[in-house]
Motif scaffolding. Structure first.
Motif, PDB file in Angstrom:
ATOM      1  N   PRO A  46       0.383  -1.292  -0.262  1.00  0.00           N
ATOM      2  CA  PRO A  46       0.042  -0.333   0.060  1.00  0.00           C
ATOM      3  C   PRO A  46       0.628   0.833   0.115  1.00  0.00           C
ATOM      4  O   PRO A  46       0.125   2.039  -0.508  1.00  0.00           O
ATOM      5  CB  PRO A  46      -0.772  -0.243   1.063  1.00  0.00           C
ATOM      6  CG  PRO A  46      -0.107  -1.252   1.773  1.00  0.00           C
ATOM      7  CD  PRO A  46       0.508  -2.111   1.598  1.00  0.00           C
ATOM      8  N   LEU A  47       2.224   1.277   0.370  1.00  0.00           N
ATOM      9  CA  LEU A  47       3.328   2.358   0.649  1.00  0.00           C
ATOM     10  C   LEU A  47       3.756   2.537  -1.070  1.00  0.00           C
ATOM     11  O   LEU A  47       3.234   3.670  -1.431  1.00  0.00           O
ATOM     12  CB  LEU A  47       4.106   2.358   1.435  1.00  0.00           C
ATOM     13  CG  LEU A  47       2.994   1.662   3.355  1.00  0.00           C
ATOM     14  CD1 LEU A  47       4.544   2.281   4.538  1.00  0.00           C
ATOM     15  CD2 LEU A  47       1.786   3.069   3.824  1.00  0.00           C
ATOM     16  N   PHE A  75       3.107   6.071  -3.484  1.00  0.00           N
ATOM     17  CA  PHE A  75       3.876   7.663  -3.944  1.00  0.00           C
ATOM     18  C   PHE A  75       3.654   6.795  -4.906  1.00  0.00           C
ATOM     19  O   PHE A  75       3.685   8.061  -5.570  1.00  0.00           O
ATOM     20  CB  PHE A  75       5.304   6.754  -3.766  1.00  0.00           C
ATOM     21  CG  PHE A  75       5.903   7.490  -2.018  1.00  0.00           C
ATOM     22  CD1 PHE A  75       6.084   8.522  -1.962  1.00  0.00           C
ATOM     23  CD2 PHE A  75       6.069   6.407  -0.862  1.00  0.00           C
ATOM     24  CE1 PHE A  75       6.602   8.757  -0.744  1.00  0.00           C
ATOM     25  CE2 PHE A  75       5.887   6.715   0.026  1.00  0.00           C
ATOM     26  CZ  PHE A  75       6.308   7.436   0.504  1.00  0.00           C
ATOM     27  N   SER A  76       3.212   6.326  -6.027  1.00  0.00           N
ATOM     28  CA  SER A  76       3.171   5.868  -7.418  1.00  0.00           C
ATOM     29  C   SER A  76       2.342   6.866  -7.372  1.00  0.00           C
ATOM     30  O   SER A  76       2.213   7.330  -8.779  1.00  0.00           O
ATOM     31  CB  SER A  76       3.041   4.450  -8.039  1.00  0.00           C
ATOM     32  OG  SER A  76       2.498   4.422  -9.032  1.00  0.00           O
ATOM     33  N   THR A  77       1.060   7.016  -6.742  1.00  0.00           N
ATOM     34  CA  THR A  77       0.024   7.638  -7.199  1.00  0.00           C
ATOM     35  C   THR A  77       0.319   8.972  -6.925  1.00  0.00           C
ATOM     36  O   THR A  77       0.129  10.133  -7.890  1.00  0.00           O
ATOM     37  CB  THR A  77      -1.097   7.601  -5.831  1.00  0.00           C
ATOM     38  OG1 THR A  77      -1.289   6.179  -6.082  1.00  0.00           O
ATOM     39  CG2 THR A  77      -2.337   8.485  -6.381  1.00  0.00           C
ATOM     40  N   ARG A 108       3.560   2.443 -18.729  1.00  0.00           N
ATOM     41  CA  ARG A 108       2.037   2.539 -18.262  1.00  0.00           C
ATOM     42  C   ARG A 108       2.115   1.406 -17.902  1.00  0.00           C
ATOM     43  O   ARG A 108       0.725   1.426 -16.861  1.00  0.00           O
ATOM     44  CB  ARG A 108       2.094   1.621 -19.683  1.00  0.00           C
ATOM     45  CG  ARG A 108       1.867   3.357 -20.776  1.00  0.00           C
ATOM     46  CD  ARG A 108       1.821   2.100 -22.393  1.00  0.00           C
ATOM     47  NE  ARG A 108       0.723   1.632 -22.070  1.00  0.00           N
ATOM     48  CZ  ARG A 108      -0.999   2.419 -22.769  1.00  0.00           C
ATOM     49  NH1 ARG A 108      -0.795   3.774 -22.663  1.00  0.00           N
ATOM     50  NH2 ARG A 108      -1.739   1.554 -22.733  1.00  0.00           N
ATOM     51  N   GLY A 109       2.793   0.200 -17.299  1.00  0.00           N
ATOM     52  CA  GLY A 109       2.542  -0.630 -15.625  1.00  0.00           C
ATOM     53  C   GLY A 109       2.478  -0.524 -14.956  1.00  0.00           C
ATOM     54  O   GLY A 109       1.919  -1.176 -13.921  1.00  0.00           O
ATOM     55  N   SER A 110       3.195   1.026 -14.650  1.00  0.00           N
ATOM     56  CA  SER A 110       2.113   1.092 -12.724  1.00  0.00           C
ATOM     57  C   SER A 110       1.513   2.346 -12.538  1.00  0.00           C
ATOM     58  O   SER A 110       2.117   3.145 -11.837  1.00  0.00           O
ATOM     59  CB  SER A 110       4.159   2.370 -12.890  1.00  0.00           C
ATOM     60  OG  SER A 110       4.662   2.894 -13.346  1.00  0.00           O
ATOM     61  N   CYS A 111       0.741   1.872 -13.614  1.00  0.00           N
ATOM     62  CA  CYS A 111      -0.497   3.189 -13.519  1.00  0.00           C
ATOM     63  C   CYS A 111      -1.236   2.836 -12.060  1.00  0.00           C
ATOM     64  O   CYS A 111      -1.484   1.970 -11.054  1.00  0.00           O
ATOM     65  CB  CYS A 111      -1.229   2.896 -14.367  1.00  0.00           C
ATOM     66  SG  CYS A 111      -3.007   3.790 -13.917  1.00  0.00           S
ATOM     67  N   PRO A 112      -0.929   4.568 -11.405  1.00  0.00           N
ATOM     68  CA  PRO A 112      -1.326   4.310  -9.882  1.00  0.00           C
ATOM     69  C   PRO A 112      -2.706   3.951  -9.279  1.00  0.00           C
ATOM     70  O   PRO A 112      -2.613   3.593  -8.781  1.00  0.00           O
ATOM     71  CB  PRO A 112      -0.798   5.410  -9.103  1.00  0.00           C
ATOM     72  CG  PRO A 112      -0.862   6.381 -10.571  1.00  0.00           C
ATOM     73  CD  PRO A 112      -0.292   5.886 -11.949  1.00  0.00           C
TER      74      PRO A 112
END
Length: 281
Positions: free
Chosen positions: A51-52, A56-58, A262-266
Motif C-alpha cells: 500500500p505504501l 507514492f506511485s499515485t 504504463r505498467g505502473s499506473c497508480p
C-alpha cells in the motif's frame, strides 16, 4: 508554453508540498476504504501487498499532471485512462460512473482540507479554482455529470458520501494492511491525521479519533518547518525506507522525475484515489 495548471495556482502550492500530499492521501485512504467500489482495489492484488509503494506511485502521477505543460498532462491523463480501460476489460465489466466521480471528489475535498489544516482557510476563489482544475482532469477522462463550481460540487459530494459509503470486509482488510505495513505507532498517527481531515460521517464509520492530540505537535511543526528540523514530522509518518521519497515530494517542478511506465499506473493500485478512466466515445 501552455501549462495545464497555472504556475501561480493554489493547486500547485498544495501539490508541491510533502506535508499536504501526505495529509491528502491519509484522508483519501480512509474514505476509499469505505467506498462501495473498493473491491476494484483488490482486483490486481497489488494494494494489499504494497500500500505504501502504491501511494507514492499515485503521487508521482498526480504531480506529473499538476506540474506538466498542457500536452504532457493530457498524455498522462490519457495513459491512466487507457490502463483503466484495460483493467475493466480484463475483469469483464466497467467501474460504475459514480465511483469515478467519488475518486475525483476525494482529490478535490482532501486537497482543500489538507491545506486548511496545515496552512490557512482557502478563499472562495481558491476553492473554485481547485474544483475547476480537477474538473478538467475528469472531463479529459470522460467522467460524466461533473459539477462546474464549488457550490454544485459540495452538494454532489454530500450526496455521494451518503449513498456510496459502507463498512465492509474490504474496509477491515485494508486497515489491517495499513497497520501491518506501518507498524502500530505509525498506524495510530495515521488514524489521528485521518480523523483531522475526513468528514464526520467517515470518522464515525471508521471509529477514528478527532485528532485533537495531534494539534500541539502540529503547532510545533508549523513553527519549525522552515528549518531542517521540520523533516522529523514527515519522517514520523512513514517507515525509514521512504524518507528519500518523502523529501522528493518537496522538489521543485523541474526536479520531478519522469512519469511511471504504463505498467505502473497508480490509480487502480494505490491505497488512495483510484478508479479513474476515460469513457469510450
Amino acid at each position: 508554453m501552455q501549462h495545464f495548471v497555472a504556475p501561480s495556482s493554489i493547486v500547485r502550492r498544495i501539490w508541491g508540498s510533502a506535508d499536504t500530499i501526505l495529509f491528502i492521501f491519509a484522508g483519501a485512504a480512509a474514505e476509499f476504504a469505505l467506498n462501495k467500489a473498493v473491491d476494484w482495489l483488490y482486483f490486481t492484488g497489488r494494494l494489499p501487498s504494497d500500500p505504501l509503494g502504491r501511494l507514492f506511485s499515485t503521487v508521482d502521477y498526480a504531480r506529473r499532471i499538476v506540474f506538466a505543460d498542457q500536452a504532457a498532462a493530457e498524455q498522462a491523463i490519457d495513459t491512466i485512462a487507457a490502463i483503466h480501460g484495460a483493467v475493466e476489460a480484463k475483469r469483464g465489466h466497467a467501474i460504475p460512473d459514480w465511483a469515478y466521480r467519488d475518486v475525483l471528489f476525494m482529490l478535490i475535498a482532501y486537497s482543500m482540507r489538507a491545506f486548511e489544516v496545515l496552512e490557512r482557510p482557502l478563499t472562495a476563489a481558491e476553492r473554485e479554482e481547485i474544483v475547476e482544475v480537477f474538473g478538467r482532469v475528469g472531463r479529459r477522462m470522460g467522467i460524466s455529470e461533473l459539477p462546474t463550481g464549488y457550490a454544485a460540487w459540495r452538494l454532489a459530494r454530500e450526496q455521494h458520501l451518503a449513498q456510496n459509503t459502507l463498512l465492509s470486509s474490504y474496509t477491515e482488510d485494508l486497515y489491517r494492511q495499513y497497520e501491518r505495513h506501518l507498524g502500530w505507532a505509525r498506524f495510530q498517527l495515521l488514524r489521528g491525521v485521518q480523523g483531522m481531515v475526513v468528514p464526520p460521517s467517515v470518522r464515525g464509520w471508521l471509529g477514528l479519533p478527532d485528532g485533537a492530540w495531534l494539534r500541539p505537535p502540529l503547532a510545533l511543526y508549523r513553527a519549525t518547518r522552515s528549518f531542517a528540523l521540520s523533516q522529523w514530522a514527515k519522517n514520523a509518518m512513514l517507515p525509514a525506507e521512504y524518507r528519500d521519497r518523502i523529501k522528493d515530494l518537496d522538489a521543485q517542478p523541474a526536479e520531478v522525475t519522469p512519469p511511471p511506465s504504463r505498467g505502473s499506473c497508480p490509480f487502480h493500485r494505490a491505497g488512495a484515489p483510484t478508479g479513474l478512466r476515460r469513457r469510450a466515445a
